[in-house]
Design an enzyme around this catalytic site. Structure first.
Site, PDB file in Angstrom:
ATOM      1  N   THR A 102       0.356  -1.334  -0.233  1.00  6.25           N
ATOM      2  CA  THR A 102       0.092   0.099  -0.222  1.00  6.25           C
ATOM      3  C   THR A 102       0.683   0.991   0.416  1.00  6.25           C
ATOM      4  OG1 THR A 102      -1.094  -1.351   1.247  1.00  6.25           O
ATOM      5  CG2 THR A 102      -2.024   1.349   1.292  1.00  6.25           C
ATOM      6  N   CYS A 103       2.346   1.394   0.888  1.00 10.81           N
ATOM      7  CA  CYS A 103       2.569   2.699   1.162  1.00 10.81           C
ATOM      8  C   CYS A 103       3.187   3.080  -0.357  1.00 10.81           C
ATOM      9  CB  CYS A 103       4.052   2.303   2.165  1.00 10.81           C
ATOM     10  SG  CYS A 103       5.434   3.613   2.090  1.00 10.81           S
ATOM     11  N   HIS A 154      18.100  30.575  16.329  1.00  8.98           N
ATOM     12  CA  HIS A 154      17.257  31.370  16.434  1.00  8.98           C
ATOM     13  C   HIS A 154      17.323  32.360  14.810  1.00  8.98           C
ATOM     14  CE1 HIS A 154      14.941  34.493  17.089  1.00  8.98           C
ATOM     15  NE2 HIS A 154      15.479  35.895  16.386  1.00  8.98           N
TER      16      HIS A 154
HETATM   17  C1  LIG Z   1      -4.156   6.925   0.783  1.00 11.35           C
HETATM   18  C2  LIG Z   1      -3.117   6.541   1.810  1.00 11.35           C
HETATM   19  C3  LIG Z   1      -2.458   7.776   2.560  1.00 11.35           C
HETATM   20  C4  LIG Z   1      -1.073   7.109   3.410  1.00 11.35           C
HETATM   21  N1  LIG Z   1      -0.366   7.389   3.982  1.00 11.35           N
HETATM   22  C5  LIG Z   1       0.547   7.619   5.026  1.00 11.35           C
HETATM   23  C6  LIG Z   1       1.618   8.352   5.495  1.00 11.35           C
HETATM   24  O1  LIG Z   1       1.878   9.311   5.575  1.00 11.35           O
HETATM   25  N2  LIG Z   1       2.455   7.753   6.353  1.00 11.35           N
HETATM   26  C7  LIG Z   1       2.120   6.625   6.637  1.00 11.35           C
HETATM   27  O2  LIG Z   1       3.226   5.815   7.882  1.00 11.35           O
HETATM   28  N3  LIG Z   1       1.276   5.701   6.664  1.00 11.35           N
HETATM   29  C8  LIG Z   1       0.436   6.235   6.018  1.00 11.35           C
HETATM   30  N4  LIG Z   1      -0.801   5.353   4.589  1.00 11.35           N
HETATM   31  C9  LIG Z   1      -0.705   3.965   5.670  1.00 11.35           C
HETATM   32  C10 LIG Z   1       0.429   2.237   5.479  1.00 11.35           C
HETATM   33  O3  LIG Z   1       0.907   3.041   3.280  1.00 11.35           O
HETATM   34  C11 LIG Z   1       0.109   1.482   5.716  1.00 11.35           C
HETATM   35  O4  LIG Z   1       0.114   1.121   7.072  1.00 11.35           O
HETATM   36  C12 LIG Z   1       0.854   0.594   5.115  1.00 11.35           C
HETATM   37  O5  LIG Z   1       1.190   0.550   4.453  1.00 11.35           O
HETATM   38  C13 LIG Z   1       1.118  -1.251   5.704  1.00 11.35           C
HETATM   39  O6  LIG Z   1       1.433  -2.059   5.560  1.00 11.35           O
HETATM   40  P1  LIG Z   1       1.476  -3.495   5.217  1.00 11.35           P
HETATM   41  O7  LIG Z   1       3.069  -4.174   5.077  1.00 11.35           O
HETATM   42  O8  LIG Z   1       1.070  -4.033   6.915  1.00 11.35           O
HETATM   43  O9  LIG Z   1       0.641  -3.957   4.143  1.00 11.35           O
HETATM   44  P2  LIG Z   1       0.739  -3.249   2.926  1.00 11.35           P
HETATM   45  O10 LIG Z   1       1.709  -3.206   2.204  1.00 11.35           O
HETATM   46  O11 LIG Z   1      -0.832  -3.333   2.128  1.00 11.35           O
HETATM   47  O12 LIG Z   1       1.106  -5.194   2.135  1.00 11.35           O
HETATM   48  C14 LIG Z   1      -0.365  -6.488   2.142  1.00 11.35           C
HETATM   49  C15 LIG Z   1       0.066  -6.578   0.826  1.00 11.35           C
HETATM   50  O13 LIG Z   1      -0.469  -8.319   0.496  1.00 11.35           O
HETATM   51  C16 LIG Z   1      -0.910  -8.415  -0.615  1.00 11.35           C
HETATM   52  N5  LIG Z   1      -2.354  -9.118   0.138  1.00 11.35           N
HETATM   53  C17 LIG Z   1      -3.183  -9.219   0.418  1.00 11.35           C
HETATM   54  N6  LIG Z   1      -4.150 -10.546   0.291  1.00 11.35           N
HETATM   55  C18 LIG Z   1      -3.563 -10.818   0.400  1.00 11.35           C
HETATM   56  C19 LIG Z   1      -3.579 -12.375  -0.609  1.00 11.35           C
HETATM   57  N7  LIG Z   1      -4.796 -13.271   0.259  1.00 11.35           N
HETATM   58  N8  LIG Z   1      -2.954 -12.830  -1.274  1.00 11.35           N
HETATM   59  C20 LIG Z   1      -1.969 -11.887  -1.904  1.00 11.35           C
HETATM   60  N9  LIG Z   1      -1.540 -10.747  -1.939  1.00 11.35           N
HETATM   61  C21 LIG Z   1      -2.134 -10.332  -0.815  1.00 11.35           C
HETATM   62  C22 LIG Z   1      -1.698  -6.501  -0.633  1.00 11.35           C
HETATM   63  O14 LIG Z   1      -1.906  -6.343  -2.316  1.00 11.35           O
HETATM   64  C23 LIG Z   1      -0.360  -5.867  -0.807  1.00 11.35           C
HETATM   65  O15 LIG Z   1       0.634  -5.886  -1.183  1.00 11.35           O
HETATM   66  C24 LIG Z   1      -1.380   5.407   4.256  1.00 11.35           C
HETATM   67  C25 LIG Z   1      -2.191   4.598   3.519  1.00 11.35           C
HETATM   68  C26 LIG Z   1      -3.383   5.586   2.579  1.00 11.35           C
HETATM   69  C27 LIG Z   1      -4.015   3.852   2.562  1.00 11.35           C
END
Ligand SMILES: Cc1cc2nc3c(=O)[nH]c(=O)nc-3n(C[C@H](O)[C@H](O)[C@H](O)COP(=O)(O)OP(=O)(O)OC[C@H]3O[C@@H](n4cnc5c(N)ncnc54)[C@H](O)[C@@H]3O)c2cc1C
Length: 454
Positions: free
Chosen positions: A39-40, A438
């Site tokens: 997502t990030c 400052h």
């Molecule tokens: C618009 C927006 C802006 C954001 N801005 C910020 C910010 O400025 N700062 C910040 O700290 N956070 C921000 N975030 C939050 C941040 O993006 C998430 O907290 C972070 O990316 C989560 O990481 P993760 O590894 O848990 O999940 P993800 O990065 O979502 O990774 C999960 C992956 O698993 C895959 N997946 C899911 N289910 C399955 C399955 N069954 N089979 C195969 N693949 C699968 C998905 O495709 C995805 O690629 C933002 C989020 C959004 C939506």
């Protein structure tokens, strides 16, 4: 059935663990059904901040008159704005995927994974298994239950960051940070934005004073409908009409784009984690212990899917702990979430760390609080920031820093020194006894802490 030393589900923050495992010589399966980087990279932090920078540039030009400069924007090239962000992140996602495919110890499964039994995952028609599994499958936008919504072409943040055309009239449903950031992006670039929020205030998780000030500013900037719910959504041709109710009064809104930003849900349902015995909480987030091991030994989880902080730096922190705990089973370490910061890249920016004043009060802590306005500092007045302030909170007796909440220019940068001091368990002395350049903007943080009175 193929057997691996480790399976990592999700190529966001999970990749930190898969690459460490592969570099240690373990055979690793990475399961990802979307673009690599999660997502990030693809639909969160990075593209949103690239786009928001265009909005910030626009605001700077619009405020130029305040500083004696007459400037006019002749056109907004929407295509270039989107292309800069999308082109960058798509290229990076491709490079990350290729890097994984090239690694001799990593097998990439580019499909949706689903548990079908104890430690057995079905992905793309194959079954794979491993003793160690990391669930890092993230979250997705929540779609609320609204009459008629299923027949309306709404968007979520996933699509909002890649729109081929700029909306003319946009309704954003929601009052959290994603709604706030996207309202700034679209609004600053000329879209007519209406925000519909069911609560009395935006950013309800912030300190009350910050949320109140932010709401005031957004009331000036946008058509802000508070205490309002969407009762019905309809769609005719290019127009979306919404029936909204505020305190018993109903009105109709007609727009070309409807953006839902009403929270996130975990991807545990798609993954069917119950099939492998992993327990979830009542909202569907994976339950873990303090080491991030799930209710099934050998299955770990991290990031959005565990639902503690839905933030990238939290997911990265958790990934580092999971990697440590998997590879050091006799020396596991509990995650230290203390002083987890957050920032909102809206205009004004917002950032915070630690307890809000309300939380300190509710916990019965002997705290002192102080608020200092940007405008009462040299730099704050030179940049004409009349809305910004810093609120500092500390323990009355020990001088422990309990929290800091900032609204205003560069809040996301200013908060960092407070985070650093808190993570090092330093007291307010770390800020009040330091020497500040400052008249730079961080003076406002020092003044806020300097005016705490026991
Ligand atoms: C618009 C927006 C802006 C954001 N801005 C910020 C910010 O400025 N700062 C910040 O700290 N956070 C921000 N975030 C939050 C941040 O993006 C998430 O907290 C972070 O990316 C989560 O990481 P993760 O590894 O848990 O999940 P993800 O990065 O979502 O990774 C999960 C992956 O698993 C895959 N997946 C899911 N289910 C399955 C399955 N069954 N089979 C195969 N693949 C699968 C998905 O495709 C995805 O690629 C933002 C989020 C959004 C939506």
């Amino acid at each position: 059935m193929k057997s691996f030393d480790m399976i990592v589900i999700g190529s966001g923050s999970g990749l930190e663990i898969s690459s460490e495992a592969a570099d240690r010589g373990l055979s690793v399966a990475v399961v990802e059904h979307g673009p690599f980087g999660g997502t990030c990279l693809n639909r969160g932090c990075i593209p949103s901040k690239m786009l928001i920078h265009s909005a910030d540039v626009m605001e700077t030009i619009q405020r130029a008159g305040l500083f004696g400069i007459s400037a006019q924007v002749s056109a907004v090239d929407w295509g270039s704005i989107i292309k800069r962000a999308v082109g960058t992140v798509d290229g990076d996602a491709q490079a990350v995927e290729e890097g994984n495919r090239r690694h001799p110890k990593i097998s990439v499964f580019k499909d949706t994974g689903r548990f079908v039994g104890d430690r057995v995952l079905e992905v793309g028609g194959e079954r794979i298994t491993a003793e160690r599994i990391v669930i890092a499958a993230g979250s997705r936008p929540r779609v609320p239950d609204i009459d008629g919504l299923a027949d309306v072409p709404f968007i979520t943040s996933d699509e909002a960051l890649r729109l081929p055309r700029q909306p003319r009239r946009l309704v954003i449903l929601g009052g959290g940070y994603i709604a706030a950031e996207l309202a700034h992006f679209f609004g600053a670039l000329g879209t007519e934005v209406t925000i519909v929020h069911r609560g009395p205030r935006l950013l309800r998780q912030e300190d009350d004073d910050v949320a109140a000030r932010f709401t005031q500013v957004y009331q000036r900037r946008f058509n802000l409908l508070l205490n309002t719910v969407v009762q019905r959504a309809q769609h005719h041709g290019d127009e979306i009409s919404l029936e909204v109710g505020t305190d018993g009064r109903t009105q109709a809104l007609a727009v070309d784009t409807l953006l839902l930003a009403v929270g996130r849900v975990p991807n545990t349902d798609l993954l069917d984690v119950a099939k492998t015995g992993v327990a979830v909480d009542d909202r569907g987030f994976v339950r873990t212990d303090e080491y991030l091991e799930t209710t099934v030994p050998g299955i770990w989880a991290l990031g959005d899917i565990v639902g503690r902080y839905l933030l990238k730096h939290s997911a990265n922190l958790e990934a580092a702990y999971v990697a440590h705990n998997i590879f050091n089973p006799d020396n596991k370490v509990a995650v230290d979430y203390y002083a987890m910061p957050h920032a909102i890249f809206a205009s004004p920016q917002v950032a915070g760390v630690g307890l809000t004043e309300r939380a300190a009060r509710e916990q019965g802590l002997p705290y002192v609080a102080s608020v200092y306005s940007y405008y009462d500092t040299a730099y704050g007045s030179s940049i004409e920031d009349k809305d910004g302030f810093v609120k500092a909170l500390a323990h009355r007796e020990t001088k422990e820093i309990l929290g800091c909440h900032i609204i205003g220019s560069e809040a996301s940068v200013l908060i960092q020194e407070v985070v650093n001091a808190m993570r090092m368990r330093l007291t307010t002395d770390a800020i009040t006894q330091s020497i500040y350049v400052h008249p730079a903007l961080p003076e406002v943080v020092q003044r806020a802490f300097g005016s705490l009175r026991a």
